[in-house]
Design a protein around this motif. Structure first.
Motif, PDB file in Angstrom:
ATOM      1  N   THR A  86       0.863  -1.176   0.000  1.00 49.62           N
ATOM      2  CA  THR A  86       0.000   0.000   0.000  1.00 49.62           C
ATOM      3  C   THR A  86       0.898   1.223   0.000  1.00 49.62           C
ATOM      4  O   THR A  86       1.806   1.321   0.833  1.00 49.62           O
ATOM      5  CB  THR A  86      -0.894   0.041   1.261  1.00 49.62           C
ATOM      6  OG1 THR A  86      -1.600  -1.193   1.380  1.00 49.62           O
ATOM      7  CG2 THR A  86      -1.875   1.196   1.196  1.00 49.62           C
ATOM      8  N   GLU A  87       0.667   2.146  -0.946  1.00 53.56           N
ATOM      9  CA  GLU A  87       1.471   3.360  -0.980  1.00 53.56           C
ATOM     10  C   GLU A  87       1.194   4.216   0.247  1.00 53.56           C
ATOM     11  O   GLU A  87       0.053   4.386   0.648  1.00 53.56           O
ATOM     12  CB  GLU A  87       1.165   4.171  -2.246  1.00 53.56           C
ATOM     13  CG  GLU A  87       1.750   3.568  -3.489  1.00 53.56           C
ATOM     14  CD  GLU A  87       1.591   4.478  -4.703  1.00 53.56           C
ATOM     15  OE1 GLU A  87       0.988   5.560  -4.581  1.00 53.56           O
ATOM     16  OE2 GLU A  87       2.093   4.087  -5.769  1.00 53.56           O
ATOM     17  N   GLY A  88       2.251   4.741   0.813  1.00 53.13           N
ATOM     18  CA  GLY A  88       2.111   5.592   1.985  1.00 53.13           C
ATOM     19  C   GLY A  88       2.024   7.057   1.613  1.00 53.13           C
ATOM     20  O   GLY A  88       1.995   7.424   0.434  1.00 53.13           O
ATOM     21  N   ASN A  89       1.969   7.882   2.641  1.00 57.10           N
ATOM     22  CA  ASN A  89       1.958   9.325   2.431  1.00 57.10           C
ATOM     23  C   ASN A  89       3.298   9.771   1.863  1.00 57.10           C
ATOM     24  O   ASN A  89       4.342   9.201   2.165  1.00 57.10           O
ATOM     25  CB  ASN A  89       1.702  10.049   3.753  1.00 57.10           C
ATOM     26  CG  ASN A  89       0.321   9.763   4.285  1.00 57.10           C
ATOM     27  OD1 ASN A  89      -0.612   9.569   3.524  1.00 57.10           O
ATOM     28  ND2 ASN A  89       0.200   9.700   5.602  1.00 57.10           N
ATOM     29  N   THR A  90       3.267  10.807   1.057  1.00 55.58           N
ATOM     30  CA  THR A  90       4.492  11.352   0.484  1.00 55.58           C
ATOM     31  C   THR A  90       5.308  12.008   1.585  1.00 55.58           C
ATOM     32  O   THR A  90       4.792  12.786   2.382  1.00 55.58           O
ATOM     33  CB  THR A  90       4.155  12.386  -0.600  1.00 55.58           C
ATOM     34  OG1 THR A  90       3.363  11.738  -1.603  1.00 55.58           O
ATOM     35  CG2 THR A  90       5.404  12.936  -1.241  1.00 55.58           C
ATOM     36  N   ALA A  91       6.583  11.656   1.631  1.00 56.54           N
ATOM     37  CA  ALA A  91       7.505  12.282   2.591  1.00 56.54           C
ATOM     38  C   ALA A  91       8.111  13.512   1.938  1.00 56.54           C
ATOM     39  O   ALA A  91       8.252  13.561   0.714  1.00 56.54           O
ATOM     40  CB  ALA A  91       8.595  11.291   2.988  1.00 56.54           C
ATOM     41  N   PRO A  92       8.476  14.506   2.726  1.00 54.86           N
ATOM     42  CA  PRO A  92       9.118  15.683   2.143  1.00 54.86           C
ATOM     43  C   PRO A  92      10.371  15.269   1.375  1.00 54.86           C
ATOM     44  O   PRO A  92      11.137  14.435   1.830  1.00 54.86           O
ATOM     45  CB  PRO A  92       9.494  16.528   3.364  1.00 54.86           C
ATOM     46  CG  PRO A  92       8.686  16.011   4.489  1.00 54.86           C
ATOM     47  CD  PRO A  92       8.384  14.584   4.176  1.00 54.86           C
ATOM     48  N   LEU A  93      10.552  15.858   0.214  1.00 56.33           N
ATOM     49  CA  LEU A  93      11.702  15.557  -0.639  1.00 56.33           C
ATOM     50  C   LEU A  93      12.234  16.898  -1.143  1.00 56.33           C
ATOM     51  O   LEU A  93      11.514  17.640  -1.807  1.00 56.33           O
ATOM     52  CB  LEU A  93      11.258  14.675  -1.803  1.00 56.33           C
ATOM     53  CG  LEU A  93      12.306  14.087  -2.705  1.00 56.33           C
ATOM     54  CD1 LEU A  93      13.275  13.212  -1.930  1.00 56.33           C
ATOM     55  CD2 LEU A  93      11.639  13.248  -3.785  1.00 56.33           C
ATOM     56  N   VAL A  94      13.471  17.217  -0.790  1.00 53.06           N
ATOM     57  CA  VAL A  94      14.017  18.536  -1.065  1.00 53.06           C
ATOM     58  C   VAL A  94      15.285  18.411  -1.901  1.00 53.06           C
ATOM     59  O   VAL A  94      16.168  17.604  -1.578  1.00 53.06           O
ATOM     60  CB  VAL A  94      14.350  19.264   0.262  1.00 53.06           C
ATOM     61  CG1 VAL A  94      14.975  20.615   0.004  1.00 53.06           C
ATOM     62  CG2 VAL A  94      13.118  19.386   1.131  1.00 53.06           C
ATOM     63  N   ASN A  95      15.366  19.216  -2.958  1.00 58.41           N
ATOM     64  CA  ASN A  95      16.618  19.339  -3.707  1.00 58.41           C
ATOM     65  C   ASN A  95      17.505  20.265  -2.885  1.00 58.41           C
ATOM     66  O   ASN A  95      17.092  21.357  -2.519  1.00 58.41           O
ATOM     67  CB  ASN A  95      16.356  19.921  -5.102  1.00 58.41           C
ATOM     68  CG  ASN A  95      17.584  19.920  -5.971  1.00 58.41           C
ATOM     69  OD1 ASN A  95      18.657  20.302  -5.536  1.00 58.41           O
ATOM     70  ND2 ASN A  95      17.423  19.490  -7.207  1.00 58.41           N
ATOM     71  N   ASN A  96      18.723  19.821  -2.574  1.00 59.92           N
ATOM     72  CA  ASN A  96      19.608  20.623  -1.730  1.00 59.92           C
ATOM     73  C   ASN A  96      20.153  21.866  -2.416  1.00 59.92           C
ATOM     74  O   ASN A  96      20.741  22.722  -1.767  1.00 59.92           O
ATOM     75  CB  ASN A  96      20.774  19.770  -1.209  1.00 59.92           C
ATOM     76  CG  ASN A  96      20.301  18.739  -0.207  1.00 59.92           C
ATOM     77  OD1 ASN A  96      20.471  17.547  -0.406  1.00 59.92           O
ATOM     78  ND2 ASN A  96      19.683  19.194   0.865  1.00 59.92           N
ATOM     79  N   LYS A  97      19.968  21.997  -3.716  1.00 59.87           N
ATOM     80  CA  LYS A  97      20.301  23.245  -4.403  1.00 59.87           C
ATOM     81  C   LYS A  97      19.017  24.057  -4.418  1.00 59.87           C
ATOM     82  O   LYS A  97      18.026  23.668  -5.028  1.00 59.87           O
ATOM     83  CB  LYS A  97      20.807  22.983  -5.823  1.00 59.87           C
ATOM     84  CG  LYS A  97      21.306  24.229  -6.505  1.00 59.87           C
ATOM     85  CD  LYS A  97      21.934  23.930  -7.847  1.00 59.87           C
ATOM     86  CE  LYS A  97      22.420  25.209  -8.495  1.00 59.87           C
ATOM     87  NZ  LYS A  97      22.865  24.951  -9.871  1.00 59.87           N
ATOM     88  N   THR A  98      19.013  25.175  -3.752  1.00 57.70           N
ATOM     89  CA  THR A  98      17.774  25.905  -3.460  1.00 57.70           C
ATOM     90  C   THR A  98      16.989  26.340  -4.676  1.00 57.70           C
ATOM     91  O   THR A  98      15.778  26.532  -4.590  1.00 57.70           O
ATOM     92  CB  THR A  98      18.067  27.132  -2.578  1.00 57.70           C
ATOM     93  OG1 THR A  98      18.991  27.979  -3.255  1.00 57.70           O
ATOM     94  CG2 THR A  98      18.604  26.714  -1.231  1.00 57.70           C
ATOM     95  N   ASP A  99      17.629  26.471  -5.834  1.00 59.28           N
ATOM     96  CA  ASP A  99      16.887  26.932  -7.009  1.00 59.28           C
ATOM     97  C   ASP A  99      16.500  25.789  -7.954  1.00 59.28           C
ATOM     98  O   ASP A  99      16.106  26.029  -9.083  1.00 59.28           O
ATOM     99  CB  ASP A  99      17.678  28.004  -7.766  1.00 59.28           C
ATOM    100  CG  ASP A  99      18.999  27.497  -8.319  1.00 59.28           C
ATOM    101  OD1 ASP A  99      19.431  26.390  -7.931  1.00 59.28           O
ATOM    102  OD2 ASP A  99      19.612  28.210  -9.128  1.00 59.28           O
TER     103      ASP A  99
END
Length: 190
Positions: A84-97
């Motif tokens: 079962t697919e779970g909730n999306t976890a935060p995913l951040v590109n470490n290059k701010t732009d």
């Protein structure tokens, strides 16, 4: 006995691999995901699942960090079945732009979560924590490069933490990874 030339080549290769995270960051190909799970009941497990949905990029997983205020077990599972697919976890590109995630999806799973996984190949389990001092563990030994796993297109890896402290505890799981076009592997001198 190695010659000075051999040592120079070895050093050049070592420098190339240790610079990979910095070069990936500058190119917008370094990411971070994770979650803080509060009040996790004793014996319950929490999981971050990284699924590579791209067709042409690999994710190079850096040492994930797990933390809790009590004793816990932590491990990784290669290619679990996502029941079962779970909730999306935060995913951040470490290059701010750079907002792109390069085909990687991060979700939560575990007891009390909507996501459920099963099966897969378990890595060796680690234990950490105890008493009232927060402890960290890194499931996977990276050596000089910092890379512990390569998640190829279509593959999945899960990082799990099971609370075994005897009481409810907060648990955090953080995973950083780099993405690299699969065709670039041929140019790397492993």
């Amino acid at each position: 006995m190695p010659t000075n030339t051999d040592l120079g080549v070895r050093q050049a290769l070592a420098d190339e691999y240790t610079s990979l995270p910095l070069l990936s960051l500058a190119a917008g190909n370094k990411y971070e995901t994770g979650a803080l799970f509060e009040g996790v009941a004793d014996t319950n497990t929490k999981t971050i699942v990284l699924e590579n949905t791209s067709t042409d990029r690999a994710a190079l997983l850096l040492e994930p960090t797990t933390s809790s205020s009590g004793q816990y077990f932590t491990d990784k599972v290669k290619d679990p079945t996502i029941d079962t697919e779970g909730n999306t976890a935060p995913l951040v590109n470490n290059k701010t732009d750079e907002p792109d995630t390069n085909g990687i999806v991060a979700r939560t799973a575990g007891d009390g979560e909507t996501g459920v996984i099963s099966g897969g190949t378990a890595y060796p389990r680690l234990t950490a924590g105890g008493g009232s001092n927060a402890s960290n563990a890194s499931p996977g030994v990276s050596g000089r490069t910092g890379v512990v796993d390569i998640v190829m297109p279509g593959d999945t890896i899960a990082i799990q933490v099971q609370n075994v402290s005897g009481s409810a505890q907060d648990i955090s799981i953080v995973a950083s990874y780099l993405t690299l076009a699969t065709e670039e592997f041929d140019s790397l001198r492993f």
